[in-house]
Design a protein around this motif. Structure first.
Motif, PDB file in Angstrom:
ATOM      1  N   ILE A 349       0.636  -1.058  -0.268  1.00 19.54           N
ATOM      2  CA  ILE A 349       0.014   0.151   0.471  1.00 19.54           C
ATOM      3  C   ILE A 349       0.857   0.941  -0.418  1.00 19.54           C
ATOM      4  CG2 ILE A 349      -1.894   1.500   1.734  1.00 19.54           C
ATOM      5  CD1 ILE A 349      -2.802  -0.839   2.384  1.00 19.54           C
ATOM      6  N   GLU A 350       1.878   1.293   1.151  1.00 22.02           N
ATOM      7  CA  GLU A 350       2.761   2.392   0.897  1.00 22.02           C
ATOM      8  C   GLU A 350       3.353   3.250  -0.326  1.00 22.02           C
ATOM      9  OE1 GLU A 350       4.546   2.090   4.502  1.00 22.02           O
ATOM     10  OE2 GLU A 350       3.019   2.001   5.839  1.00 22.02           O
ATOM     11  N   GLN A 351       4.298   1.705  -0.434  1.00 26.76           N
ATOM     12  CA  GLN A 351       5.235   1.561  -1.692  1.00 26.76           C
ATOM     13  C   GLN A 351       4.122   2.088  -2.733  1.00 26.76           C
ATOM     14  OE1 GLN A 351       8.875  -0.167  -1.547  1.00 26.76           O
ATOM     15  NE2 GLN A 351       8.891  -0.477   0.491  1.00 26.76           N
ATOM     16  N   ALA A 352       3.203   0.923  -3.418  1.00 25.08           N
ATOM     17  CA  ALA A 352       2.973   1.034  -4.359  1.00 25.08           C
ATOM     18  C   ALA A 352       1.570   1.357  -5.360  1.00 25.08           C
ATOM     19  CB  ALA A 352       2.980  -0.817  -4.970  1.00 25.08           C
ATOM     20  N   GLY A 353       0.827   1.474  -3.615  1.00 25.49           N
ATOM     21  CA  GLY A 353      -0.292   2.044  -3.690  1.00 25.49           C
ATOM     22  C   GLY A 353      -1.039   0.972  -4.344  1.00 25.49           C
ATOM     23  N   VAL A 354      -1.839  -0.777  -4.037  1.00 26.54           N
ATOM     24  CA  VAL A 354      -1.682  -1.302  -4.290  1.00 26.54           C
ATOM     25  C   VAL A 354      -2.208  -2.028  -3.354  1.00 26.54           C
ATOM     26  CG1 VAL A 354      -2.076  -3.647  -5.410  1.00 26.54           C
ATOM     27  CG2 VAL A 354      -0.565  -1.840  -6.313  1.00 26.54           C
ATOM     28  N   VAL A 355      -3.195  -2.720  -2.950  1.00 27.71           N
ATOM     29  CA  VAL A 355      -4.086  -2.839  -1.691  1.00 27.71           C
ATOM     30  C   VAL A 355      -4.897  -4.519  -2.085  1.00 27.71           C
ATOM     31  CG1 VAL A 355      -6.273  -2.942  -0.223  1.00 27.71           C
ATOM     32  CG2 VAL A 355      -5.299  -0.881  -1.218  1.00 27.71           C
ATOM     33  N   ALA A 356      -4.190  -5.265  -1.194  1.00 24.63           N
ATOM     34  CA  ALA A 356      -4.529  -6.659  -1.138  1.00 24.63           C
ATOM     35  C   ALA A 356      -4.583  -7.239   0.100  1.00 24.63           C
ATOM     36  CB  ALA A 356      -3.663  -7.768  -1.408  1.00 24.63           C
ATOM     37  N   VAL A 357      -4.791  -8.768   0.198  1.00 24.56           N
ATOM     38  CA  VAL A 357      -6.189  -9.050   1.694  1.00 24.56           C
ATOM     39  C   VAL A 357      -4.902 -10.145   2.467  1.00 24.56           C
ATOM     40  CG1 VAL A 357      -7.398 -10.418   2.636  1.00 24.56           C
ATOM     41  CG2 VAL A 357      -7.914  -9.305   0.548  1.00 24.56           C
ATOM     42  N   PRO A 358      -3.913  -9.625   3.159  1.00 22.72           N
ATOM     43  CA  PRO A 358      -3.326 -10.646   4.333  1.00 22.72           C
ATOM     44  C   PRO A 358      -3.874 -12.160   4.404  1.00 22.72           C
ATOM     45  CG  PRO A 358      -3.489  -8.590   5.686  1.00 22.72           C
ATOM     46  CD  PRO A 358      -4.564  -8.570   3.883  1.00 22.72           C
ATOM     47  N   GLY A 359      -3.300 -12.744   3.661  1.00 21.70           N
ATOM     48  CA  GLY A 359      -4.162 -14.460   4.080  1.00 21.70           C
ATOM     49  C   GLY A 359      -4.292 -14.439   5.652  1.00 21.70           C
ATOM     50  N   CYS A 360      -3.667 -14.224   6.316  1.00 26.77           N
ATOM     51  CA  CYS A 360      -4.370 -14.548   7.614  1.00 26.77           C
ATOM     52  C   CYS A 360      -5.944 -14.921   7.959  1.00 26.77           C
ATOM     53  CB  CYS A 360      -3.005 -13.680   9.204  1.00 26.77           C
ATOM     54  SG  CYS A 360      -3.206 -12.554   9.295  1.00 26.77           S
ATOM     55  N   GLY A 361      -5.948 -13.518   7.852  1.00 31.83           N
ATOM     56  CA  GLY A 361      -7.780 -13.304   7.431  1.00 31.83           C
ATOM     57  C   GLY A 361      -8.581 -15.089   7.761  1.00 31.83           C
ATOM     58  N   PHE A 362      -7.777 -15.526   6.761  1.00 35.37           N
ATOM     59  CA  PHE A 362      -8.517 -16.602   6.042  1.00 35.37           C
ATOM     60  C   PHE A 362      -8.588 -17.858   6.929  1.00 35.37           C
ATOM     61  CE2 PHE A 362      -8.091 -13.925   2.537  1.00 35.37           C
ATOM     62  CZ  PHE A 362      -9.570 -13.510   2.003  1.00 35.37           C
ATOM     63  N   PHE A 363      -7.157 -17.682   7.940  1.00 35.14           N
ATOM     64  CA  PHE A 363      -7.515 -19.492   8.598  1.00 35.14           C
ATOM     65  C   PHE A 363      -7.549 -18.926   9.756  1.00 35.14           C
ATOM     66  CE2 PHE A 363      -3.713 -18.866   5.289  1.00 35.14           C
ATOM     67  CZ  PHE A 363      -3.827 -20.923   4.895  1.00 35.14           C
ATOM     68  N   HIS A 364      -8.052 -20.294  10.934  1.00 35.14           N
ATOM     69  CA  HIS A 364      -9.215 -19.352  11.940  1.00 35.14           C
ATOM     70  C   HIS A 364      -8.423 -20.798  12.842  1.00 35.14           C
ATOM     71  CE1 HIS A 364     -11.370 -18.370   8.518  1.00 35.14           C
ATOM     72  NE2 HIS A 364     -11.588 -18.249   9.346  1.00 35.14           N
ATOM     73  N   THR A 365      -8.847 -20.990  14.174  1.00 40.32           N
ATOM     74  CA  THR A 365      -8.857 -21.648  15.365  1.00 40.32           C
ATOM     75  C   THR A 365     -10.323 -22.403  15.239  1.00 40.32           C
ATOM     76  OG1 THR A 365      -6.867 -20.277  16.488  1.00 40.32           O
ATOM     77  CG2 THR A 365      -7.618 -22.127  17.854  1.00 40.32           C
ATOM     78  N   ASN A 366      -9.966 -23.449  16.153  1.00 43.46           N
ATOM     79  CA  ASN A 366     -10.681 -24.554  16.549  1.00 43.46           C
ATOM     80  C   ASN A 366     -11.351 -23.835  17.747  1.00 43.46           C
ATOM     81  OD1 ASN A 366     -11.075 -26.193  13.849  1.00 43.46           O
ATOM     82  ND2 ASN A 366      -9.537 -27.509  14.569  1.00 43.46           N
ATOM     83  N   LEU A 367     -12.670 -24.424  17.315  1.00 44.95           N
ATOM     84  CA  LEU A 367     -13.278 -23.566  19.237  1.00 44.95           C
ATOM     85  C   LEU A 367     -13.885 -25.181  19.926  1.00 44.95           C
ATOM     86  CD1 LEU A 367     -15.048 -20.776  18.172  1.00 44.95           C
ATOM     87  CD2 LEU A 367     -12.696 -21.069  18.335  1.00 44.95           C
ATOM     88  N   SER A 368     -13.066 -26.090  19.238  1.00 45.55           N
ATOM     89  CA  SER A 368     -14.371 -27.417  19.624  1.00 45.55           C
ATOM     90  C   SER A 368     -13.387 -27.989  21.126  1.00 45.55           C
ATOM     91  CB  SER A 368     -14.524 -27.975  18.535  1.00 45.55           C
ATOM     92  OG  SER A 368     -14.654 -29.847  20.169  1.00 45.55           O
ATOM     93  N   SER A 369     -14.151 -28.018  22.178  1.00 45.52           N
ATOM     94  CA  SER A 369     -13.103 -28.679  23.413  1.00 45.52           C
ATOM     95  C   SER A 369     -12.445 -30.022  23.420  1.00 45.52           C
ATOM     96  CB  SER A 369     -14.642 -28.253  24.326  1.00 45.52           C
ATOM     97  OG  SER A 369     -15.296 -28.852  24.390  1.00 45.52           O
ATOM     98  N   GLU A 370     -13.746 -31.286  22.652  1.00 46.21           N
ATOM     99  CA  GLU A 370     -13.098 -32.170  21.781  1.00 46.21           C
ATOM    100  C   GLU A 370     -12.697 -31.970  20.567  1.00 46.21           C
ATOM    101  OE1 GLU A 370     -16.459 -34.723  20.743  1.00 46.21           O
ATOM    102  OE2 GLU A 370     -18.086 -33.766  22.491  1.00 46.21           O
ATOM    103  N   LYS A 371     -12.419 -31.342  19.665  1.00 44.72           N
ATOM    104  CA  LYS A 371     -10.790 -31.489  19.499  1.00 44.72           C
ATOM    105  C   LYS A 371     -10.181 -29.954  19.191  1.00 44.72           C
ATOM    106  CE  LYS A 371     -11.779 -34.903  17.090  1.00 44.72           C
ATOM    107  NZ  LYS A 371     -11.187 -36.358  16.693  1.00 44.72           N
ATOM    108  N   PRO A 372      -8.792 -30.375  19.313  1.00 46.02           N
ATOM    109  CA  PRO A 372      -7.416 -29.447  19.069  1.00 46.02           C
ATOM    110  C   PRO A 372      -7.719 -28.891  18.590  1.00 46.02           C
ATOM    111  CG  PRO A 372      -6.962 -31.741  19.009  1.00 46.02           C
ATOM    112  CD  PRO A 372      -8.535 -32.295  19.491  1.00 46.02           C
TER     113      PRO A 372
END
Length: 412
Positions: A349-372
């Protein structure tokens, strides 16, 4: 007054994708973040919409002709029969269709349907990475998302890992194919693994098939509902948005067994009452488009994909997997980059003026107590999603700006 918010509402934050898109507008940056075309919708659709408005189709309305056409195309594409009178619900985009499907599957105390969650805390299996909307809908309905990590760089399904994600509380599986963000099209073998598990476990499947017409290199989309034993337990959701470049029209649908489609229609009426009337009329024109339209669309997007792949490879991105479908490229950061995905996007964004999406927003953490959590973290900050549903002029402007970096971002 903040204390009056529900516990679920307090956990929701603004969509990072939309925030980046708004940032791009404010800064006059090139937006390769949000998945909407920046070129005109087909002229015959716009004429049809204007004609509908001028014909005063401006009140609450349900256009049965959409259902009749969807029933025909479902038979042609996937080989199974759908009753247009009972098995289809028209909604305000795929997003509402998906949400209504989830609510129909979880509010069993009200709807008394099969395949439903008996109590808050029942689990839904999803594949990771995945689009952010799914988890929010599941949590609002009282369910717990359980993520099964796909294996990079080809985002393959590990059968053992998938089967190991099921517990006594698993009630449904969510499948998006072609997939956002990776562009993966699940193979026939992978679909058979998913279908087999759903049948053995008596689970519901909810699919997001909005990119069904956007597949490349002779790869064909196959609906999970077309596999043996799956039509009676699958809710298909899709829309006009991606195929016809009208993401703002909000015309989508769910195709499901009659009892589920009825529940989805009832929930839809309580939420929004009806989809936009003039755009429903225009949808009939869209859905009657000839085969040449779909082939031209596919070829055009395949060319844009190849252009972006070549561009990013030149500045050091690792492109081991070319998208098989959708209009997104999930690109791995250059090997010599010490930056995280978020840091890299800031530099873009700062150097090229191009916006993309960081991939970390598409990864998740399991919430189930039964499954890590079964999702490895070693690559979750190594990917960036780029949207190539942009005009040739936009992509050329992005190429010029990124080319001027001369690997400046990746060498830090």
């Amino acid at each position: 007054m903040e204390k009056k918010l529900s516990s679920v509402a307090k956990t929701f934050t603004p969509s990072p994708i939309q925030e980046l898109s708004h940032f791009a507008q404010r800064c006059n940056a090139i937006n390769l973040a949000e998945g909407f075309p920046d070129f005109p919708a087909p002229i015959h659709l716009k004429i049809a919409a204007v004609s509908a408005i001028n014909s005063d189709f401006n009140q609450y309305r349900h256009v049965q002709g959409i259902c009749e056409h969807l029933a025909r195309t479902t038979k042609e594409m996937h080989g199974f029969d759908v009753d247009p009178q009972t098995d289809i619900a028209i909604c305000c985009g795929q997003t509402e269709a998906f949400a209504a499907a989830v609510f129909a599957g979880f509010f069993s105390a009200v709807l008394k349907l099969p395949f439903t969650c008996d109590r808050p805390g029942d689990e839904v299996v999803l594949f990771d990475p995945s689009y952010e909307t799914y988890e929010g809908c599941i949590r609002m309905a009282g369910g717990i998302p359980v993520y099964v990590g796909l294996e990079p760089p080809y985002w393959s399904l590990d059968s053992d890992k998938f089967m190991g994600s099921f517990t006594r509380r698993t009630k449904a599986v969510i499948l998006n194919s072609p997939q956002n963000p990776t562009g993966k099209v699940f193979t026939k073998d992978e679909l058979e693994i998913i279908a087999g598990a759903c049948c053995r476990r008596d689970c519901l499947a909810i699919t997001d098939e909005v990119y069904e017409h956007l597949t490349y290199e002779n790869i064909k989309h196959k609906s999970l509902a077309s596999l043996p034993g799956m039509q009676e337990r699958t809710i298909i959701t899709s829309s006009l948005s991606k195929t016809f470049s009208v993401t703002g029209w909000r015309i989508g649908w769910a195709i499901a067994p009659a009892f589920f489609a009825s529940a989805i229609r009832n929930i839809h009426v309580k939420l929004t009452d009806s989809a936009p009337a003039p755009f429903q009329e225009a949808a009939l024109t869209a859905l009657r488009s000839p085969p040449d339209y779909y082939e031209s669309l596919r070829r055009g997007y395949e060319s844009k994909r190849d252009y972006l792949v070549e561009l990013l490879a030149k500045i050091g991105f690792q492109i081991q997997f070319k998208p098989q479908g959708s209009f997104f490229l999930f690109a791995e950061l250059p090997k010599n980059s010490s930056l995280s995905d978020v840091e890299y996007v800031k530099e873009l964004i700062e150097q090229a003026g191009v916006v993309a999406v960081p991939g970390c927003g598409f990864f998740h953490t399991n919430l189930s107590s039964e499954k890590p959590s079964q999702v490895s973290c070693n690559y979750q900050k190594r990917y960036i999603r780029f949207a190539f549903c942009k005009s040739d002029a936009t992509l050329a402007a992005a190429a010029q700006k990124l080319g001027e970096l001369q690997l400046g971002v990746s060498s830090q």
